[in-house]
Design a protein around this motif. Structure first.
Motif, PDB file in Angstrom:
ATOM      1  N   GLU A  46      -7.251   6.135  -1.472  1.00 45.86           N
ATOM      2  CA  GLU A  46      -6.036   6.095  -1.089  1.00 45.86           C
ATOM      3  C   GLU A  46      -5.796   6.080   0.310  1.00 45.86           C
ATOM      4  OE1 GLU A  46      -3.201   8.037  -4.632  1.00 45.86           O
ATOM      5  OE2 GLU A  46      -3.539   9.162  -3.093  1.00 45.86           O
ATOM      6  N   SER A  47      -6.543   6.987   1.203  1.00 40.10           N
ATOM      7  CA  SER A  47      -6.708   6.845   2.544  1.00 40.10           C
ATOM      8  C   SER A  47      -7.158   5.353   2.949  1.00 40.10           C
ATOM      9  CB  SER A  47      -7.561   8.194   2.972  1.00 40.10           C
ATOM     10  OG  SER A  47      -7.607   7.815   4.444  1.00 40.10           O
ATOM     11  N   GLU A  48      -8.466   4.760   2.226  1.00 38.42           N
ATOM     12  CA  GLU A  48      -8.828   3.732   2.756  1.00 38.42           C
ATOM     13  C   GLU A  48      -8.073   2.552   2.596  1.00 38.42           C
ATOM     14  OE1 GLU A  48     -11.358   3.534   4.652  1.00 38.42           O
ATOM     15  OE2 GLU A  48     -12.171   5.370   4.745  1.00 38.42           O
ATOM     16  N   PHE A  49      -7.257   2.651   1.283  1.00 37.52           N
ATOM     17  CA  PHE A  49      -6.465   1.545   0.988  1.00 37.52           C
ATOM     18  C   PHE A  49      -4.997   1.587   1.587  1.00 37.52           C
ATOM     19  CE2 PHE A  49      -9.594   0.668  -1.941  1.00 37.52           C
ATOM     20  CZ  PHE A  49      -9.251  -0.495  -2.698  1.00 37.52           C
ATOM     21  N   GLY A  50      -4.821   2.659   2.225  1.00 40.58           N
ATOM     22  CA  GLY A  50      -3.499   2.893   2.764  1.00 40.58           C
ATOM     23  C   GLY A  50      -2.492   3.048   2.080  1.00 40.58           C
ATOM     24  N   ARG A  51      -2.360   3.241   0.641  1.00 42.69           N
ATOM     25  CA  ARG A  51      -1.258   3.288  -0.247  1.00 42.69           C
ATOM     26  C   ARG A  51      -1.683   4.191  -1.322  1.00 42.69           C
ATOM     27  NH1 ARG A  51      -3.222   0.269  -4.360  1.00 42.69           N
ATOM     28  NH2 ARG A  51      -4.553  -1.346  -3.766  1.00 42.69           N
TER      29      ARG A  51
END
Length: 229
Positions: free
Chosen positions: A133-138
């Protein structure tokens, strides 16, 4: 005390006690008396006396001979040491072997290492969702959460490799689960079991790409895993 006598004592040498044994003898089920007796047996064996008697051991401990003899029997029964037949200069005899003890220590070490690895895996598994979620930003979609669960529980991908595949997708600018799934598929199909092997495999694959494409990928530090299809 004469200087010569002191030097003679020091020249008797020392004995190495495995740190694993020193730190874990209680986990093996040994008490202090059994531990010290084993150390004396080890010392005698190192000095060339491979079959010390309870009398000899008792002379170096605070226990009477009969208690030392009982300890010998218990250690043999519990499988910490064994008596072997051997032959030296044509003379047959018996000797003590601490090989069973060393094997028990090794098994304990391997089990503790395995337990630590499992704990590390569980810890990383619990963090993977937040890492994604952190890498995808969502937040992850229900389908993405299910896919991640399948990678872990059904396809048994190592969490470390899942994280490495995520990093590959980030570096390639291809942030989607299909791309990551393809990376994991190629790694598994080619026996990749560690990040180091994944890097080696990526280098081998790049070497077989057309020169123009390979130059582009080398410059960018990435590799398009979907080109494998």
């Amino acid at each position: 005390m004469k200087k010569e006598k002191m030097i003679e004592w020091f020249e008797q040498g020392s004995i190495a006690i495995p740190k694993l044994l020193l730190n874990n003898y209680s986990k093996l089920g040994l008490n202090e008396s059994e531990f010290i007796l084993i150390i004396h047996v080890h010392s005698y064996i190192e000095s060339g006396n491979t079959f010390p008697t309870p009398h000899e051991i008792a002379s170096k401990m605070t226990l009477p001979v009969n208690q030392c003899a009982d300890l010998f029997r218990k250690l043999l029964q519990k499988g910490f040491m064994k008596i072997e037949d051997h032959e030296s200069d044509g003379v047959r005899g018996e000797r003590y072997s601490l090989q069973p003890l060393w094997e028990k220590i090794l098994m304990l070490f391997l089990q503790e290492t395995k337990d630590e690895d499992k704990e590390t895996r569980r810890s990383l598994e619990s963090k993977l969702y937040s890492i994604f979620e952190s890498e995808f930003g969502r937040p992850l979609s229900p389908i993405e959460i299910e896919t991640l669960s399948i990678w872990l529980d059904q396809e048994n991908h190592d969490p470390v490799l899942i994280k490495a595949a995520l990093r590959e997708s980030v570096l390639s600018g291809k942030m989607n689960f299909r791309y990551i799934d393809r990376i994991l598929f190629e790694w598994k199909r080619n026996g990749v079991t560690s990040v180091e092997k994944a890097q080696e495999f990526g280098q081998k694959v790049r070497q077989h790409q057309p020169s123009k494409l390979r130059q582009t990928q080398v410059k960018s530090g990435t590799f398009n895993w979907l080109d494998q299809e």
